[in-house]
Structures are given as structure tokens and as C-alpha cells.
Design an enzyme around this catalytic site. Structure first.
Site, PDB file in Angstrom:
ATOM      1  N   HIS A 143       0.835  -1.202   0.000  1.00 18.29           N
ATOM      2  CA  HIS A 143       0.000   0.000   0.000  1.00 18.29           C
ATOM      3  C   HIS A 143       0.871   1.254   0.000  1.00 18.29           C
ATOM      4  CE1 HIS A 143      -3.214  -2.792   1.190  1.00 18.29           C
ATOM      5  NE2 HIS A 143      -4.045  -1.870   0.749  1.00 18.29           N
ATOM      6  N   LYS A 147      -0.405   4.868   4.604  1.00 20.36           N
ATOM      7  CA  LYS A 147      -1.252   3.911   5.336  1.00 20.36           C
ATOM      8  C   LYS A 147      -0.694   3.675   6.740  1.00 20.36           C
ATOM      9  CE  LYS A 147      -3.698  -0.466   4.940  1.00 20.36           C
ATOM     10  NZ  LYS A 147      -4.961   0.154   5.365  1.00 20.36           N
TER      11      LYS A 147
HETATM   12  P1  NAD Z   1      -7.860   9.849   5.161  1.00 14.59           P
HETATM   13  O1  NAD Z   1      -6.883  10.090   6.271  1.00 14.59           O
HETATM   14  O2  NAD Z   1      -7.624  10.478   3.839  1.00 14.59           O
HETATM   15  O3  NAD Z   1      -9.340  10.300   5.637  1.00 14.59           O
HETATM   16  C1  NAD Z   1      -9.858  10.053   6.927  1.00 14.59           C
HETATM   17  C2  NAD Z   1     -10.690  11.273   7.297  1.00 14.59           C
HETATM   18  O4  NAD Z   1     -11.406  10.967   8.512  1.00 14.59           O
HETATM   19  C3  NAD Z   1      -9.849  12.520   7.580  1.00 14.59           C
HETATM   20  O5  NAD Z   1     -10.358  13.620   6.834  1.00 14.59           O
HETATM   21  C4  NAD Z   1     -10.015  12.742   9.093  1.00 14.59           C
HETATM   22  O6  NAD Z   1      -9.991  14.126   9.437  1.00 14.59           O
HETATM   23  C5  NAD Z   1     -11.377  12.129   9.334  1.00 14.59           C
HETATM   24  N1  NAD Z   1     -11.627  11.708  10.729  1.00 14.59           N
HETATM   25  C6  NAD Z   1     -10.832  10.983  11.545  1.00 14.59           C
HETATM   26  N2  NAD Z   1     -11.449  10.793  12.736  1.00 14.59           N
HETATM   27  C7  NAD Z   1     -12.644  11.410  12.661  1.00 14.59           C
HETATM   28  C8  NAD Z   1     -13.727  11.585  13.569  1.00 14.59           C
HETATM   29  N3  NAD Z   1     -13.689  11.079  14.807  1.00 14.59           N
HETATM   30  N4  NAD Z   1     -14.823  12.267  13.144  1.00 14.59           N
HETATM   31  C9  NAD Z   1     -14.872  12.800  11.902  1.00 14.59           C
HETATM   32  N5  NAD Z   1     -13.862  12.678  10.997  1.00 14.59           N
HETATM   33  C10 NAD Z   1     -12.770  11.996  11.381  1.00 14.59           C
HETATM   34  O7  NAD Z   1      -7.961   8.259   5.037  1.00 14.59           O
HETATM   35  P2  NAD Z   1      -8.652   7.387   3.874  1.00 14.59           P
HETATM   36  O8  NAD Z   1      -7.618   6.955   2.886  1.00 14.59           O
HETATM   37  O9  NAD Z   1      -9.887   8.074   3.384  1.00 14.59           O
HETATM   38  O10 NAD Z   1      -9.040   6.070   4.707  1.00 14.59           O
HETATM   39  C11 NAD Z   1      -9.855   6.146   5.869  1.00 14.59           C
HETATM   40  C12 NAD Z   1     -10.044   4.744   6.445  1.00 14.59           C
HETATM   41  O11 NAD Z   1     -10.686   3.903   5.490  1.00 14.59           O
HETATM   42  C13 NAD Z   1      -8.736   4.023   6.814  1.00 14.59           C
HETATM   43  O12 NAD Z   1      -8.974   3.217   7.953  1.00 14.59           O
HETATM   44  C14 NAD Z   1      -8.486   3.137   5.597  1.00 14.59           C
HETATM   45  O13 NAD Z   1      -7.679   2.005   5.897  1.00 14.59           O
HETATM   46  C15 NAD Z   1      -9.896   2.730   5.275  1.00 14.59           C
HETATM   47  N6  NAD Z   1     -10.131   2.264   3.896  1.00 14.59           N
HETATM   48  C16 NAD Z   1     -10.996   1.216   3.757  1.00 14.59           C
HETATM   49  C17 NAD Z   1     -11.346   0.798   2.503  1.00 14.59           C
HETATM   50  C18 NAD Z   1     -12.367  -0.304   2.375  1.00 14.59           C
HETATM   51  O14 NAD Z   1     -12.740  -0.674   1.233  1.00 14.59           O
HETATM   52  N7  NAD Z   1     -12.897  -0.814   3.486  1.00 14.59           N
HETATM   53  C19 NAD Z   1     -10.808   1.409   1.361  1.00 14.59           C
HETATM   54  C20 NAD Z   1      -9.930   2.492   1.532  1.00 14.59           C
HETATM   55  C21 NAD Z   1      -9.612   2.918   2.821  1.00 14.59           C
END
Ligand code: NAD
Length: 255
Positions: A143, A147
Site C-alpha cells: 500500500h 497507510k
Molecule cells: P484519510 O486520512 O484520507 O481520511 C480520513 C478522514 O477521517 C480525515 O479527513 C479525518 O480528518 C477524518 N476523521 C478521523 N477521525 C474522525 C472523527 N472522529 N470524526 C470525523 N472525521 C474523522 O484516510 P482514507 O484513505 O480516506 O481512509 C480512511 C479509512 O478507510 C482508513 O482506515 C483506511 O484504511 C480505510 N479504507 C478502507 C477501505 C475499504 O474498502 N474498506 C478502502 C480504503 C480505505
């Protein structure tokens, strides 16, 4: 859908794609919450998850594992369905998700892409056919450098599918992050290796290595939009469902 879809983590990489996918699907977008004020224009911001959940039929969340316990309570209290994509949850955080799923419908998936869910189904069948004493199961993932958790939630989900196929618990056979004098590989172990670098969206290979042959199954994601499309498909599927913990397999009719 009476109220519409809310998005937790709306300013994040996934959150911004989710906004686009809700609009593409023609579904009503309620608004979002995020820790930062930046993010997509024209999206109503709510003060917290409780307010967003109260205004939404379904909340789609991709944030951080540390939010899981509070947000699980908020959706359960509001009676909103929850599509949860955040990975890296601890046992306590997973328990909070399970508790919410006794009160509302929850779709939780480590990976919302249809292709990966097919890999999970195939992994279980391959593991059932390839005995653990002859075929060493190893899962390699790569990744992007941002990450924060390892191995990836998808890699762990593939490991669980292999364990299920072999009728064992992953926790009993898991070997992660080998370093130094680890001793020989234990028969029946399921191994994990995590690579980090560049802007790789997500690559997973499941290898079964025997003395006489290797069989590998590889999935490569080129665009994280496939996760967002799948998550919005899950949001449209889950509204109006009875309480329970559903998977992407259920959404795709492969459960
Ligand atoms: P990112 O850091 O770009 O976005 C996360 C966002 O969540 C940020 O803007 C942050 O400010 C916000 N945030 C954090 N805690 C918060 C809270 N308590 N209340 C409101 N907002 C909050 O990360 P990303 O790449 O978008 O990934 C986010 C999560 O999703 C990670 O855990 C990642 O591993 C996961 N993910 C899962 C999949 C899937 O298919 N399940 C796919 C991609 C990413």
C-alpha cells in the site's frame, strides 16, 4: 430513501470520492462530519456524528479506528444504518461495532471492491482443497506510504478466509512481521508480509507454496473509487434492513 446518506470522514481521500459517488447514484446527500474543515464544497457539515446520524438513513464512514466506539454508539442511538470501511480496529472497537449491529443494520468490510470479495470467496475454497501441512499460505500486501495500519484489513480478511477454509482460528496460526531469528515456519501457519511505498492503492497476493508447486491469487486496485462505488452500493442495499452485521458478500449476493 427518506432522509439520505451521511458521510463520516467527508474531507478524507475516501470521503471525497463518496460524495461524488452519492451524487452519481442520484441519492440524497445529507452532509458530513470531519475533524478538519477542509473538504468538498457544497456539503453540509454537522457538529458531530450524533447529529449526522439523526439526520440520515445511512451513515457511510471511512475515518480512523479511534472513532469506532463513539460512532457505534451514535448510530445505534439514532437508529441509522451504518456502512463502515475504517480498518485497523482493535478487539474492543470490533466489539462496539458488533454491539451496534444488535440495534441497527451495519455493513462492515475491510474492502468494498467487488473483485476483492471474489478473492475472499476463492481463498476459502482454495484453502479447503489445499491442506495446510503441504501448502504454506502466505499473504503479501503493498500500500501507499500514508497507510497507518499493517497488515491491511484486506490481508487479514484473506487470512480469515483461508483459516475458515481450513477450519482453524486465524489467531492460532497467524505469523506476522517476521524479523530476526524466528525459527522455522510452523506447519499450517498463515503468514503475512506488508510492503509500504509510493502511492499504491492496494495490492494483495495469496500464495499457496508446496514443495512441488505454487499457486497464487493476486488482486490489484488501481483506483480507490472502486471502494467508494461499492460502499455506496452497500448504503443503498442496507437501508430498511433489520439489525445485524452484514458483509460486502451479503450486498453482492455471495454471502
Ligand atoms: P484519510 O486520512 O484520507 O481520511 C480520513 C478522514 O477521517 C480525515 O479527513 C479525518 O480528518 C477524518 N476523521 C478521523 N477521525 C474522525 C472523527 N472522529 N470524526 C470525523 N472525521 C474523522 O484516510 P482514507 O484513505 O480516506 O481512509 C480512511 C479509512 O478507510 C482508513 O482506515 C483506511 O484504511 C480505510 N479504507 C478502507 C477501505 C475499504 O474498502 N474498506 C478502502 C480504503 C480505505
Amino acid at each position: 430513501m427518506e432522509k439520505g446518506i451521511g458521510i463520516a470522514g467527508v474531507a478524507g481521500r475516501m470521503g471525497q470520492l463518496l460524495v461524488e459517488e452519492v451524487r452519481t447514484a442520484g441519492a440524497p446527500l445529507v452532509g458530513g462530519v470531519d475533524r478538519t474543515e477542509a473538504g468538498p464544497a457544497g456539503v453540509r457539515r454537522f457538529a458531530d456524528m450524533a447529529a449526522l446520524a439523526a439526520a440520515s438513513d445511512v451513515v457511510v464512514e471511512f475515518t480512523h479506528a479511534s472513532s469506532a466506539v463513539d460512532h457505534a454508539a451514535a448510530v445505534a442511538e439514532a437508529g441509522a444504518a451504518w456502512v463502515l470501511g475504517t480498518t485497523g480496529l482493535s478487539a474492543e472497537q470490533e466489539a462496539a461495532v458488533a454491539a451496534a449491529a444488535r440495534r441497527v443494520a451495519v455493513v462492515q468490510a475491510a474492502n468494498f471492491s467487488p473483485g476483492v470479495n471474489l478473492v475472499l470467496a476463492l481463498a476459502e475454497r482454495m484453502a479447503a482443497a489445499l491442506p495446510g501441512d503441504a501448502y504454506d499460505a502466505e499473504i503479501v500486501e503493498m500500500h501507499h506510504r500514508q497507510k497507518v495500519d499493517a497488515p491491511s484489513g484486506t490481508a487479514v480478511a484473506i487470512g480469515r478466509a483461508v483459516a475458515r477454509g481450513r477450519g482453524v482460528a486465524l489467531e492460532d496460526v497467524r505469523e506476522s512481521g517476521r524479523d530476526g531469528h524466528t525459527g522455522a515456519r510452523k506447519p499450517g501457519a498463515i503468514g503475512f508480509a506488508a510492503l509500504r511505498g509510493g502511492q499504491v492503492v492496494g495490492e494483495h497476493t495469496l500464495l499457496f507454496a508446496a514443495g512441488t508447486e505454487h499457486i497464487a491469487l493476486t488482486h490489484r486496485a488501481f483506483d480507490r473509487r472502486s471502494f467508494a462505488t461499492g460502499a455506496i452500493r452497500a448504503a443503498l442495499w442496507v437501508r430498511g434492513r433489520p439489525p445485524g452485521l452484514y458483509s460486502m458478500m451479503d450486498v453482492l449476493g455471495m454471502g
